[in-house]
Design an enzyme around this catalytic site. Structure first.
Site, short mmCIF file in Angstrom:
data_model
loop_
_atom_site.label_atom_id
_atom_site.label_comp_id
_atom_site.label_asym_id
_atom_site.label_seq_id
_atom_site.Cartn_x
_atom_site.Cartn_y
_atom_site.Cartn_z
N GLY A 186 0.82 -1.21 0.00
CA GLY A 186 0.00 0.00 0.00
C GLY A 186 0.84 1.24 0.00
O GLY A 186 2.06 1.18 -0.20
N ASN A 187 0.21 2.38 0.20
CA ASN A 187 0.94 3.65 0.23
C ASN A 187 0.29 4.60 1.22
O ASN A 187 -0.73 4.29 1.82
CB ASN A 187 1.03 4.25 -1.17
CG ASN A 187 -0.33 4.55 -1.74
OD1 ASN A 187 -1.03 5.44 -1.26
ND2 ASN A 187 -0.74 3.81 -2.76
N ARG A 188 0.88 5.76 1.40
CA ARG A 188 0.50 6.69 2.46
C ARG A 188 -0.66 7.62 2.11
O ARG A 188 -0.98 8.52 2.88
CB ARG A 188 1.69 7.58 2.82
CG ARG A 188 2.80 6.88 3.54
CD ARG A 188 3.91 7.88 3.82
NE ARG A 188 5.01 7.25 4.50
CZ ARG A 188 5.06 7.04 5.81
NH1 ARG A 188 4.05 7.42 6.58
NH2 ARG A 188 6.10 6.44 6.35
N SER A 189 -1.28 7.47 0.95
CA SER A 189 -2.34 8.41 0.57
C SER A 189 -3.56 8.27 1.48
O SER A 189 -4.08 7.18 1.67
CB SER A 189 -2.75 8.18 -0.88
OG SER A 189 -3.77 9.08 -1.22
N ALA A 212 -3.41 7.57 -5.45
CA ALA A 212 -2.06 7.03 -5.55
C ALA A 212 -2.21 5.56 -5.96
O ALA A 212 -2.71 4.73 -5.19
CB ALA A 212 -1.34 7.15 -4.21
#
Ligand code: C5P
Length: 233
Positions: free
Chosen positions: A29-32, A96
């Site tokens: 995953g990512n930080r968005s 993102a």
């Protein structure tokens, strides 16, 4: 009464960050957080647009008057965008999107210990093979003109030591992606992601003019993005 500059317009906004499953309990995953995408939806609805928000793994309340469609992976987001874009005057890709996903999904949780406990391979670490995800934004630009031709807005999260680097990367990316507008923001662990404020530079294809917005609330930044879109519409 507020000016309803987007009355009669249909807009599609992606927000949040995709998750690419590894096994039933893990993902890439990512930080968005989705905050900027939600702010874009809030402002568009306030300006009178019909808004569909494709929300990838967000935990924010649905903005008033907005249709929220939950998605999780990049492939799910791509399928949802392709359907929604057919009816849209504007598509904004604020999500993102993971560039890669695991090549194989493990149906059972991947175990920490391999083979027999105490055996030579017991403390080994698995290798997770990745494959590329499609570039959804590039795909939208490519298929434009085959029917509907929405205004297409991309986002670019750039890290750079100098603002000049960030803008130069942004210009390259705008030329490569071929979308109408590129909203460039400077990112870092404490910048942008999950924050309530944002600082962006809005670039328009074929123009050297840059609109700077912020540091300001994500709603004010959203208003600047819609102002730029309205100039094109
Ligand atoms: O190339 P980069 O990932 O920096 O481009 C960011 C822009 O492209 C964003 O608008 C993002 O939503 C979009 N994107 C996409 N599909 C991908 C990766 C990024 O649509 N696989």
């Amino acid at each position: 009464a507020p000016t309803r500059e987007l009355a009669g317009r249909t807009v599609v906004i992606s927000a949040g960050g995709t998750r690419e499953p590894i096994d039933p309990v893990r993902f890439l995953g990512n930080r968005s957080s989705g905050k900027q995408g939600y702010a874009l939806a809030t402002v568009a609805a306030r300006r009178g647009a019909t808004v569909t928000l494709l929300a990838a793994n967000t935990s924010l309340p649905a903005p008033a008057g907005v249709t929220v469609v939950p998605v999780s992976t990049a492939l799910e987001l791509q399928a949802a965008v392709e359907v929604a874009a057919k009816e849209a005057d504007v598509v904004v890709m604020a999500a993102a999107v993971a560039d890669f996903r695991p090549a194989h999904y493990a149906d059972a949780k991947i175990k920490k210990t391999f083979g027999e406990p105490g055996s030579p391979e017991a403390d080994a670490a698995p290798t997770i093979e990745l494959v590329r995800n499609p570039d959804i934004l590039a795909g939208l630009v490519e298929s434009r003109g085959v029917g509907a031709s929405p205004v297409i807005v991309g986002f670019a999260a750039e890290t750079g030591d100098e603002q000049g680097d960030v803008l130069a990367h942004g210009r390259d990316k705008l030329a490569r992606k071929g979308c109408d507008l590129l909203v460039v923001n400077e990112v870092g662990v404490d910048k942008t992601f999950g924050q309530d404020d944002n600082t962006v530079h809005i670039l328009r294809l074929g123009s050297s003019h840059v609109v700077d917005a912020g540091p300001a609330s994500k709603e004010l930044v959203a208003a600047a993005v819609w102002d730029a879109v309205q100039e094109i519409l």
